[in-house]
Scaffold this motif. Sequence first.
Motif, PDB file in Angstrom:
ATOM      1  N   LEU A  16       0.832  -1.196   0.000  1.00  0.00           N
ATOM      2  CA  LEU A  16       0.000   0.000   0.000  1.00  0.00           C
ATOM      3  C   LEU A  16       0.875   1.258   0.000  1.00  0.00           C
ATOM      4  CD1 LEU A  16      -2.900   1.111   0.132  1.00  0.00           C
ATOM      5  CD2 LEU A  16      -2.693   1.092   2.638  1.00  0.00           C
ATOM      6  N   TYR A  17       1.963   1.229   0.766  1.00  0.00           N
ATOM      7  CA  TYR A  17       2.917   2.341   0.797  1.00  0.00           C
ATOM      8  C   TYR A  17       3.517   2.572  -0.587  1.00  0.00           C
ATOM      9  CZ  TYR A  17       7.537   4.450   1.430  1.00  0.00           C
ATOM     10  OH  TYR A  17       8.661   5.222   1.300  1.00  0.00           O
ATOM     11  N   LEU A  18       3.907   1.472  -1.259  1.00  0.00           N
ATOM     12  CA  LEU A  18       4.478   1.607  -2.602  1.00  0.00           C
ATOM     13  C   LEU A  18       3.457   2.165  -3.582  1.00  0.00           C
ATOM     14  CD1 LEU A  18       6.606  -1.642  -3.021  1.00  0.00           C
ATOM     15  CD2 LEU A  18       7.378   0.642  -2.382  1.00  0.00           C
ATOM     16  N   PHE A  19       2.201   1.761  -3.430  1.00  0.00           N
ATOM     17  CA  PHE A  19       1.156   2.274  -4.304  1.00  0.00           C
ATOM     18  C   PHE A  19       1.031   3.786  -4.166  1.00  0.00           C
ATOM     19  CE2 PHE A  19      -3.285   3.658  -4.674  1.00  0.00           C
ATOM     20  CZ  PHE A  19      -3.508   3.400  -6.016  1.00  0.00           C
ATOM     21  N   PHE A  20       0.949   4.274  -2.918  1.00  0.00           N
ATOM     22  CA  PHE A  20       0.829   5.719  -2.700  1.00  0.00           C
ATOM     23  C   PHE A  20       2.089   6.450  -3.166  1.00  0.00           C
ATOM     24  CE2 PHE A  20      -2.636   4.521   0.187  1.00  0.00           C
ATOM     25  CZ  PHE A  20      -3.582   5.475  -0.169  1.00  0.00           C
ATOM     26  N   LEU A  21       3.249   5.831  -2.973  1.00  0.00           N
ATOM     27  CA  LEU A  21       4.486   6.450  -3.432  1.00  0.00           C
ATOM     28  C   LEU A  21       4.502   6.554  -4.951  1.00  0.00           C
ATOM     29  CD1 LEU A  21       7.202   7.547  -2.372  1.00  0.00           C
ATOM     30  CD2 LEU A  21       8.159   5.269  -2.731  1.00  0.00           C
ATOM     31  N   PHE A  22       4.021   5.535  -5.618  1.00  0.00           N
ATOM     32  CA  PHE A  22       3.960   5.554  -7.085  1.00  0.00           C
ATOM     33  C   PHE A  22       3.011   6.648  -7.566  1.00  0.00           C
ATOM     34  CE2 PHE A  22       2.011   4.194 -11.100  1.00  0.00           C
ATOM     35  CZ  PHE A  22       3.140   4.039 -11.892  1.00  0.00           C
ATOM     36  N   VAL A  23       1.873   6.774  -6.911  1.00  0.00           N
ATOM     37  CA  VAL A  23       0.850   7.728  -7.341  1.00  0.00           C
ATOM     38  C   VAL A  23       1.265   9.162  -7.045  1.00  0.00           C
ATOM     39  CG1 VAL A  23      -1.523   8.510  -6.970  1.00  0.00           C
ATOM     40  CG2 VAL A  23      -1.023   6.060  -7.164  1.00  0.00           C
ATOM     41  N   PHE A  24       1.869   9.399  -5.861  1.00  0.00           N
ATOM     42  CA  PHE A  24       2.110  10.769  -5.420  1.00  0.00           C
ATOM     43  C   PHE A  24       3.568  11.204  -5.525  1.00  0.00           C
ATOM     44  CE2 PHE A  24      -1.721   9.477  -3.025  1.00  0.00           C
ATOM     45  CZ  PHE A  24      -2.591  10.445  -3.500  1.00  0.00           C
ATOM     46  N   GLN A  25       4.415  10.413  -6.173  1.00  0.00           N
ATOM     47  CA  GLN A  25       5.838  10.751  -6.210  1.00  0.00           C
ATOM     48  C   GLN A  25       6.118  12.065  -6.914  1.00  0.00           C
ATOM     49  OE1 GLN A  25       8.145   8.434  -9.533  1.00  0.00           O
ATOM     50  NE2 GLN A  25       6.657   6.982  -8.670  1.00  0.00           N
ATOM     51  N   ARG A  26       5.304  12.408  -7.916  1.00  0.00           N
ATOM     52  CA  ARG A  26       5.555  13.661  -8.632  1.00  0.00           C
ATOM     53  C   ARG A  26       5.330  14.872  -7.735  1.00  0.00           C
ATOM     54  NH1 ARG A  26       2.955  11.389 -14.225  1.00  0.00           N
ATOM     55  NH2 ARG A  26       4.940  10.783 -15.196  1.00  0.00           N
ATOM     56  N   ALA A  27       4.468  14.738  -6.739  1.00  0.00           N
ATOM     57  CA  ALA A  27       4.278  15.835  -5.793  1.00  0.00           C
ATOM     58  C   ALA A  27       5.508  16.027  -4.920  1.00  0.00           C
ATOM     59  CB  ALA A  27       3.046  15.575  -4.923  1.00  0.00           C
ATOM     60  N   LEU A  28       6.288  14.963  -4.727  1.00  0.00           N
ATOM     61  CA  LEU A  28       7.544  15.069  -3.976  1.00  0.00           C
ATOM     62  C   LEU A  28       8.651  15.652  -4.847  1.00  0.00           C
ATOM     63  CD1 LEU A  28       7.508  11.568  -2.191  1.00  0.00           C
ATOM     64  CD2 LEU A  28       6.984  13.781  -1.150  1.00  0.00           C
ATOM     65  N   ILE A  29       8.707  15.200  -6.102  1.00  0.00           N
ATOM     66  CA  ILE A  29       9.770  15.654  -7.003  1.00  0.00           C
ATOM     67  C   ILE A  29       9.518  17.084  -7.461  1.00  0.00           C
ATOM     68  CG2 ILE A  29      10.925  15.211  -9.196  1.00  0.00           C
ATOM     69  CD1 ILE A  29      10.172  12.240  -8.828  1.00  0.00           C
ATOM     70  N   PHE A  30       8.251  17.401  -7.720  1.00  0.00           N
ATOM     71  CA  PHE A  30       7.874  18.732  -8.207  1.00  0.00           C
ATOM     72  C   PHE A  30       6.830  19.338  -7.249  1.00  0.00           C
ATOM     73  CE2 PHE A  30       8.827  16.149 -12.019  1.00  0.00           C
ATOM     74  CZ  PHE A  30       9.927  16.844 -12.487  1.00  0.00           C
ATOM     75  N   PRO A  31       7.276  19.942  -6.164  1.00  0.00           N
ATOM     76  CA  PRO A  31       6.341  20.431  -5.141  1.00  0.00           C
ATOM     77  C   PRO A  31       5.680  21.750  -5.524  1.00  0.00           C
ATOM     78  CG  PRO A  31       8.586  20.934  -4.496  1.00  0.00           C
ATOM     79  CD  PRO A  31       8.683  20.162  -5.791  1.00  0.00           C
ATOM     80  N   THR A  32       4.884  21.717  -6.584  1.00  0.00           N
ATOM     81  CA  THR A  32       4.284  22.953  -7.098  1.00  0.00           C
ATOM     82  C   THR A  32       3.358  23.620  -6.090  1.00  0.00           C
ATOM     83  OG1 THR A  32       2.551  21.619  -8.142  1.00  0.00           O
ATOM     84  CG2 THR A  32       4.444  22.214  -9.497  1.00  0.00           C
ATOM     85  N   LEU A  33       2.744  22.835  -5.199  1.00  0.00           N
ATOM     86  CA  LEU A  33       1.829  23.419  -4.216  1.00  0.00           C
ATOM     87  C   LEU A  33       2.563  24.346  -3.250  1.00  0.00           C
ATOM     88  CD1 LEU A  33      -0.460  20.362  -3.341  1.00  0.00           C
ATOM     89  CD2 LEU A  33      -1.016  22.335  -4.785  1.00  0.00           C
ATOM     90  N   PHE A  34       3.865  24.132  -3.092  1.00  0.00           N
ATOM     91  CA  PHE A  34       4.641  24.916  -2.127  1.00  0.00           C
ATOM     92  C   PHE A  34       5.558  25.921  -2.809  1.00  0.00           C
ATOM     93  CE2 PHE A  34       3.781  20.689  -0.389  1.00  0.00           C
ATOM     94  CZ  PHE A  34       3.080  21.030   0.758  1.00  0.00           C
ATOM     95  N   VAL A  35       5.484  26.001  -4.142  1.00  0.00           N
ATOM     96  CA  VAL A  35       6.328  26.939  -4.886  1.00  0.00           C
ATOM     97  C   VAL A  35       5.413  27.994  -5.488  1.00  0.00           C
ATOM     98  CG1 VAL A  35       8.069  27.232  -6.671  1.00  0.00           C
ATOM     99  CG2 VAL A  35       7.919  25.066  -5.425  1.00  0.00           C
ATOM    100  N   GLY A  36       5.175  29.046  -4.743  1.00  0.00           N
ATOM    101  CA  GLY A  36       4.317  30.106  -5.250  1.00  0.00           C
ATOM    102  C   GLY A  36       5.068  31.051  -6.159  1.00  0.00           C
ATOM    103  N   THR A  37       4.313  31.829  -6.897  1.00  0.00           N
ATOM    104  CA  THR A  37       4.912  32.870  -7.729  1.00  0.00           C
ATOM    105  C   THR A  37       5.156  34.090  -6.864  1.00  0.00           C
ATOM    106  OG1 THR A  37       3.702  32.065  -9.649  1.00  0.00           O
ATOM    107  CG2 THR A  37       4.645  34.266  -9.800  1.00  0.00           C
TER     108      THR A  37
END
Length: 284
Positions: A16-37
Amino acid sequence: MTWTKLLFFLASGYLLYLFFLFVFQRALIFPTLFVGTPPDLHQPAHLERHWVRTSFGRVETWFLPSRRPGPDGRSPLLVFAHGNGEVIDIWPSVLEPLADRGLGVLLVEYPGYGRSSGKPTQKNITEAFVAAYDMAVVRPDVDSSRIFFWGRSIGGGAVCALAAARPSAGLILMSTFTSLRPFARRYLAPAFLIRDPFDNLDVVRRYPRPVLVVHGKHDTVIPYQHGEELARTATNARLITYDCDHNDCPPRWEPFFRILEEFVTQGRGNPNDIARQPDSRISP
């Protein structure tokens, strides 16, 4: 609880951990939610803003033209890719001195960052950088035979992907990695789960032009060994080592700009050449 049941629950939890890591890994690599303009920063007066069209929407690019073009009116160009926690807005004030050294700079935003459309994936980033390159290479003030790709941190993956798709005169890899696959170990995950591997090592292995590798000896984000391996693998590489971490590399920009200008004008690297400079924290 029997050992069989315990092992079953542990295995199920790990899967289950690997599944969530696979799905949400791009949010870790590209943290757009925390990179404001950031709010409007003071930008050079000669900065040009352009948009390129892609299959997923428009991507913003900023162009800093050279203030010292050659006799034919053309100048070398640096295509710059920033780190994953940044946007292009913060870089013109840092890179503007390069215009006085006779170098143009093209800053390309990542899809999903800043005001650009799309989502940041290796495929989309490559498409955006190829579109930006194709726009810049036909400019009358750009010397198409002297276009260099420069990537910082995750930006190294972006420019290596571009180097596999478009010609260039040289490659500058600053604080970047061999591939994202080795980082899967940090999350106790197999490497094949990485969806955007950015295999920089494979690109530099086949890259025919000079490569300048710049890395901090004490980098806690991307270990120094990545820089060493990139330099060893490239056919014609120069390794610049600084006594610094990840976000303060290089410690001082002006000495590095001299090295960069020499690399661009001479177009050659020196294998196993290591330049050390005192630690001095200057962040872009």
